[in-house]
Design a protein around this motif. Sequence first.
Motif, PDB file in Angstrom:
ATOM      1  N   SER A 146      -4.883  37.451 -33.206  1.00  0.00           N
ATOM      2  CA  SER A 146      -5.663  38.170 -32.348  1.00  0.00           C
ATOM      3  C   SER A 146      -6.768  39.064 -32.670  1.00  0.00           C
ATOM      4  O   SER A 146      -6.150  39.020 -34.209  1.00  0.00           O
ATOM      5  N   ASN A 147      -7.754  39.939 -32.519  1.00  0.00           N
ATOM      6  CA  ASN A 147      -8.968  40.055 -32.823  1.00  0.00           C
ATOM      7  C   ASN A 147      -8.523  41.219 -33.172  1.00  0.00           C
ATOM      8  O   ASN A 147      -9.316  41.495 -33.462  1.00  0.00           O
ATOM      9  N   ASN A 148      -8.081  42.278 -32.403  1.00  0.00           N
ATOM     10  CA  ASN A 148      -7.189  43.908 -32.302  1.00  0.00           C
ATOM     11  C   ASN A 148      -5.727  43.577 -32.344  1.00  0.00           C
ATOM     12  O   ASN A 148      -5.132  43.782 -31.494  1.00  0.00           O
ATOM     13  N   PRO A 149      -5.151  43.239 -33.531  1.00  0.00           N
ATOM     14  CA  PRO A 149      -3.870  43.318 -33.519  1.00  0.00           C
ATOM     15  C   PRO A 149      -2.651  44.555 -33.003  1.00  0.00           C
ATOM     16  O   PRO A 149      -1.825  44.383 -32.266  1.00  0.00           O
ATOM     17  N   ILE A 150      -3.498  45.322 -33.475  1.00  0.00           N
ATOM     18  CA  ILE A 150      -2.357  46.578 -32.883  1.00  0.00           C
ATOM     19  C   ILE A 150      -2.712  46.869 -30.924  1.00  0.00           C
ATOM     20  O   ILE A 150      -1.817  47.057 -30.859  1.00  0.00           O
ATOM     21  N   GLN A 151      -3.919  46.689 -30.798  1.00  0.00           N
ATOM     22  CA  GLN A 151      -4.362  46.627 -29.561  1.00  0.00           C
ATOM     23  C   GLN A 151      -3.291  45.951 -28.424  1.00  0.00           C
ATOM     24  O   GLN A 151      -2.709  46.168 -27.884  1.00  0.00           O
ATOM     25  N   THR A 152      -3.473  44.541 -29.312  1.00  0.00           N
ATOM     26  CA  THR A 152      -2.415  43.324 -28.448  1.00  0.00           C
ATOM     27  C   THR A 152      -0.758  43.878 -29.101  1.00  0.00           C
ATOM     28  O   THR A 152      -0.529  43.938 -27.526  1.00  0.00           O
ATOM     29  N   ARG A 154       0.325  46.612 -28.481  1.00  0.00           N
ATOM     30  CA  ARG A 154       0.871  47.585 -27.693  1.00  0.00           C
ATOM     31  C   ARG A 154       0.674  46.925 -26.166  1.00  0.00           C
ATOM     32  O   ARG A 154       1.695  46.957 -25.281  1.00  0.00           O
TER      33      ARG A 154
END
Length: 291
Positions: A146-152, A154
């Motif tokens: 994922s390009n944005n692990p934390i947002q993914t 969530r």
Amino acid sequence: MSFDTTCRRLTEIFPEDFASWLLGYRVPLTELSPTELSIEPIRADRVILLQGQNEIVHIEFQTDPKDDVPMRLADYRLRLHRRFPNKTIHQVVIYLRETNSERVYQNYFEIAGMYAEFNVIRIWEVPAEELMTFPGLLPFVGLSRSNNPIQTLRRAVREIQRIEDESQQHEAMAATYVLSGLKFEAAVLSQVIRRDIMRESVTYQLILEEGREEGREQGLEQGLEQGQRLEAIALTTRQLTRRLRQELSEEMRSRLSTLPLPILENLSEALLDFTELSDLENWLAAHNPAQ
């Protein structure tokens, strides 16, 4: 060992999701005990076997690569074929923690006169969207590409909250917390995942029990205290939510998750006098200034 417990529990609850992902088609699968094989298994606690009418699915989840994995897969293929000669055998090793080791690319076992292949999945290379398709695979999304692990992560948590079966929702949430710990710090997870949602899950209780068992091996008092602290965090969070009549912020939940057991016990009594959030803030500042 909690990773083994967590992954096994997911395959028990969502066998058809794993079948659809690994086989490419949906098929009813039931658990097959390693003890049904004609020879005593090498490590029955790590082996996940699912069977359908025409196939056997052998899954091994590995946190880190080990030298004996290829030989173990070949050994089980022979045992499974001996027991179920007319069924197609699918074998896959799923590596959970990202590594540069060449071992995670080996998909065969070879000795003179024998060659056996198996599939390998490096979960950090799997696109998050691929896992989002199946409720039973949502707990692995935090480890995926994922390009944005934390947002993914969530997003995965929000999808889990949409699972209609409450028991399955709790199990998936607990598994997400455990597995995501391979990649994220505890403080981050506490901001994303509410512990009280997963507290009633079998997975959570099994892991607590494992902690207590390990505690008995390393020192009973330490193991029990860790289990009690987790229980105290969940209880105090629920009490504060009811007392203050509002959901606690992710930042506050994170702060509570770091409190030692004695302070949590004192807080559970003091909160009875709280009327607003500032009371909690002031109490924490006075009793746990290290934060």
